[in-house]
Design a protein around this motif. Sequence first.
Motif, PDB file in Angstrom:
ATOM      1  N   GLU A   1       8.412  -9.008  -5.965  1.00 45.05           N
ATOM      2  CA  GLU A   1       9.192  -8.454  -4.853  1.00 45.05           C
ATOM      3  C   GLU A   1       8.467  -8.737  -3.539  1.00 45.05           C
ATOM      4  N   GLU A   2       9.058  -9.598  -2.731  1.00 49.04           N
ATOM      5  CA  GLU A   2       8.391 -10.005  -1.497  1.00 49.04           C
ATOM      6  C   GLU A   2       8.162  -8.808  -0.563  1.00 49.04           C
ATOM      7  N   GLY A   3       6.969  -8.749  -0.002  1.00 51.91           N
ATOM      8  CA  GLY A   3       6.658  -7.680   0.963  1.00 51.91           C
ATOM      9  C   GLY A   3       6.254  -6.363   0.349  1.00 51.91           C
ATOM     10  N   SER A   4       6.264  -6.266  -0.992  1.00 49.04           N
ATOM     11  CA  SER A   4       5.995  -4.946  -1.585  1.00 49.04           C
ATOM     12  C   SER A   4       4.510  -4.550  -1.537  1.00 49.04           C
ATOM     13  N   PHE A   5       3.639  -5.480  -1.121  1.00 45.68           N
ATOM     14  CA  PHE A   5       2.207  -5.156  -1.029  1.00 45.68           C
ATOM     15  C   PHE A   5       1.766  -4.840   0.402  1.00 45.68           C
ATOM     16  N   GLU A   6       2.717  -4.919   1.359  1.00 45.06           N
ATOM     17  CA  GLU A   6       2.374  -4.762   2.788  1.00 45.06           C
ATOM     18  C   GLU A   6       1.580  -3.485   3.071  1.00 45.06           C
ATOM     19  N   SER A   7       2.107  -2.340   2.637  1.00 46.87           N
ATOM     20  CA  SER A   7       1.443  -1.075   2.991  1.00 46.87           C
ATOM     21  C   SER A   7       0.109  -0.925   2.261  1.00 46.87           C
ATOM     22  N   ALA A   8       0.007  -1.476   1.046  1.00 46.20           N
ATOM     23  CA  ALA A   8      -1.239  -1.340   0.266  1.00 46.20           C
ATOM     24  C   ALA A   8      -2.390  -2.126   0.900  1.00 46.20           C
ATOM     25  N   VAL A   9      -2.107  -3.317   1.431  1.00 48.96           N
ATOM     26  CA  VAL A   9      -3.193  -4.155   1.978  1.00 48.96           C
ATOM     27  C   VAL A   9      -3.533  -3.798   3.427  1.00 48.96           C
TER      28      VAL A   9
ATOM     29  N   ALA B   1     -23.048   0.879  -0.435  1.00 47.07           N
ATOM     30  CA  ALA B   1     -22.456  -0.373   0.065  1.00 47.07           C
ATOM     31  C   ALA B   1     -21.052  -0.210   0.639  1.00 47.07           C
ATOM     32  N   GLY B   2     -20.241   0.662  -0.006  1.00 50.61           N
ATOM     33  CA  GLY B   2     -18.834   0.714   0.392  1.00 50.61           C
ATOM     34  C   GLY B   2     -18.487   1.778   1.406  1.00 50.61           C
ATOM     35  N   GLU B   3     -19.471   2.531   1.852  1.00 46.87           N
ATOM     36  CA  GLU B   3     -19.218   3.649   2.773  1.00 46.87           C
ATOM     37  C   GLU B   3     -18.371   3.214   3.963  1.00 46.87           C
ATOM     38  N   GLY B   4     -17.211   3.852   4.131  1.00 48.24           N
ATOM     39  CA  GLY B   4     -16.356   3.560   5.283  1.00 48.24           C
ATOM     40  C   GLY B   4     -15.519   2.299   5.162  1.00 48.24           C
ATOM     41  N   LYS B   5     -15.630   1.583   4.032  1.00 45.54           N
ATOM     42  CA  LYS B   5     -14.858   0.336   3.865  1.00 45.54           C
ATOM     43  C   LYS B   5     -13.619   0.586   3.004  1.00 45.54           C
ATOM     44  N   VAL B   6     -12.512  -0.035   3.421  1.00 43.90           N
ATOM     45  CA  VAL B   6     -11.253   0.115   2.680  1.00 43.90           C
ATOM     46  C   VAL B   6     -10.928  -1.208   1.989  1.00 43.90           C
ATOM     47  N   VAL B   7     -10.650  -1.147   0.681  1.00 42.91           N
ATOM     48  CA  VAL B   7     -10.304  -2.355  -0.078  1.00 42.91           C
ATOM     49  C   VAL B   7      -9.046  -2.076  -0.907  1.00 42.91           C
ATOM     50  N   CYS B   8      -8.380  -3.153  -1.317  1.00 37.82           N
ATOM     51  CA  CYS B   8      -7.172  -3.017  -2.131  1.00 37.82           C
ATOM     52  C   CYS B   8      -7.387  -3.667  -3.494  1.00 37.82           C
ATOM     53  N   VAL B   9      -6.931  -3.008  -4.548  1.00 38.88           N
ATOM     54  CA  VAL B   9      -6.957  -3.566  -5.908  1.00 38.88           C
ATOM     55  C   VAL B   9      -5.522  -3.625  -6.414  1.00 38.88           C
ATOM     56  N   THR B  10      -5.020  -4.830  -6.705  1.00 38.03           N
ATOM     57  CA  THR B  10      -3.653  -4.943  -7.235  1.00 38.03           C
ATOM     58  C   THR B  10      -3.676  -4.836  -8.762  1.00 38.03           C
ATOM     59  N   GLY B  11      -2.591  -4.324  -9.329  1.00 44.89           N
ATOM     60  CA  GLY B  11      -2.516  -4.182 -10.787  1.00 44.89           C
ATOM     61  C   GLY B  11      -3.569  -3.233 -11.312  1.00 44.89           C
ATOM     62  N   ALA B  12      -3.786  -2.125 -10.575  1.00 43.24           N
ATOM     63  CA  ALA B  12      -4.960  -1.273 -10.791  1.00 43.24           C
ATOM     64  C   ALA B  12      -4.996  -0.559 -12.131  1.00 43.24           C
TER      65      ALA B  12
ATOM     66  N   ARG C   1     -10.984   9.396  -2.059  1.00 47.07           N
ATOM     67  CA  ARG C   1     -10.956   8.017  -1.546  1.00 47.07           C
ATOM     68  C   ARG C   1     -10.038   7.045  -2.291  1.00 47.07           C
ATOM     69  N   LEU C   2      -9.104   7.571  -3.072  1.00 47.73           N
ATOM     70  CA  LEU C   2      -8.165   6.682  -3.775  1.00 47.73           C
ATOM     71  C   LEU C   2      -6.725   6.986  -3.365  1.00 47.73           C
ATOM     72  N   SER C   3      -6.008   5.946  -2.966  1.00 41.79           N
ATOM     73  CA  SER C   3      -4.563   6.083  -2.694  1.00 41.79           C
ATOM     74  C   SER C   3      -3.819   5.109  -3.590  1.00 41.79           C
ATOM     75  N   LEU C   4      -2.762   5.588  -4.253  1.00 46.45           N
ATOM     76  CA  LEU C   4      -1.953   4.730  -5.114  1.00 46.45           C
ATOM     77  C   LEU C   4      -0.701   4.266  -4.378  1.00 46.45           C
ATOM     78  N   PHE C   5      -0.355   3.004  -4.591  1.00 49.15           N
ATOM     79  CA  PHE C   5       0.836   2.411  -3.975  1.00 49.15           C
ATOM     80  C   PHE C   5       1.670   1.744  -5.062  1.00 49.15           C
ATOM     81  N   GLU C   6       2.993   1.861  -4.940  1.00 54.06           N
ATOM     82  CA  GLU C   6       3.874   1.169  -5.887  1.00 54.06           C
ATOM     83  C   GLU C   6       4.152  -0.234  -5.350  1.00 54.06           C
ATOM     84  N   ALA C   7       3.986  -1.249  -6.187  1.00 54.99           N
ATOM     85  CA  ALA C   7       4.237  -2.630  -5.747  1.00 54.99           C
ATOM     86  C   ALA C   7       4.608  -3.486  -6.943  1.00 54.99           C
ATOM     87  N   ASN C   8       5.452  -4.476  -6.683  1.00 50.56           N
ATOM     88  CA  ASN C   8       5.933  -5.362  -7.741  1.00 50.56           C
ATOM     89  C   ASN C   8       5.622  -6.810  -7.369  1.00 50.56           C
ATOM     90  N   LEU C   9       5.000  -7.527  -8.306  1.00 53.33           N
ATOM     91  CA  LEU C   9       4.572  -8.905  -8.035  1.00 53.33           C
ATOM     92  C   LEU C   9       5.687  -9.809  -7.524  1.00 53.33           C
TER      93      LEU C   9
END
Length: 328
Positions: free
Chosen positions: A67-75, A2-13, A57-65
């Motif tokens: 902090e405005e804009g801190s999720f930009e690169s992850a999403v 199902a997920g082949e080739g699809k990119v998704v984001c999980v916050t608070g992973a 297929r996993l990339s980790l991103f640092e983000a703080n709830l």
Amino acid sequence: MAGEGKVVCVTGASGFIASWLVKLLLQRRYTVHATVRSLDDPKKTQHLLSLDGAKERLSLFEANLTEEGSFESAVNGCECVFHMASPVIPSVSVSDPKAKLIDPAVKGTLNVLKSAAKVSSLKRVVLTSSMSAVMFRVEPREFGAVVDETWFSDPKTCEQKKLWYPLSKTLGEDAGVTFCKEKGLDLVVVNPGFVIGPILQPTLNTTSEWVMGLIATGKEIFPDGIYRLVDVRDVVNAHILAFENPEANGRYCVVGVVTRSSEIMKILNKHYPVLGHSERYKEGNGGEPVPYTVSRAKAEILGVEFTPLEVSIKDTVESLKEKNFLSF
């Protein structure tokens, strides 16, 4: 897959439910952008990086709830954002509910959604809410009531009763729904009950701590002894189905069973008599009906198959033993 080739984001992973979501998304061949509060904390990252498929297929991103804009690169470049990050702190022990619970839940949700709204590839947002945002209405529940997705907690009632966690989840869900309507984002909300099941992360989260107390000593989590339980794997499955099924809409109550602590003790005693819970469940009024149930209909139409309570409890205990949190 199902997920082949699809990119998704999980916050608070690194959380209890989110770790399982990352695991199952990788199993389904998704590419996952996962956010954590600190990339320097191996307790938050190591168990994720060691999952099957993580290397590819996993990339980790640092983000703080907060902090405005801190999720930009992850999403960026994602088709779905699973927004799971939100603090879980028992209402009684919150010194500053606004700073510790409400702001991260409300502002955090809006921060993530503001970033998501800029992403042209985005197809849907799946928001993790809670049954806490369902149960606490103005009018009292009638005995035998069937709780479903049309029930909403009332913020004023939560505030008056100092139910800070339910208030944070209610306001967080409200803010998310309002923002997505305004911006035309496709939003599906998942409202799990009290989540049990095996843990992947190396540290105990709040719910696992409570469950461990109940297993080890019979210490009640809820003063009324009534539990809205659901297996973590069912909750995660609901999230994935909420993205993959184009017909998914609105909110989904995800509760396997409403039960009494005496029933939980009975199961524990059957499999782990050494814990000595037989007296406890005898004290509980065996066989007494629960005062309400939660409808599984909408979740089952989505495709959620609920794990039997006995399996969930056994898997929870075995997982806590395996990680040396419980020894007997």
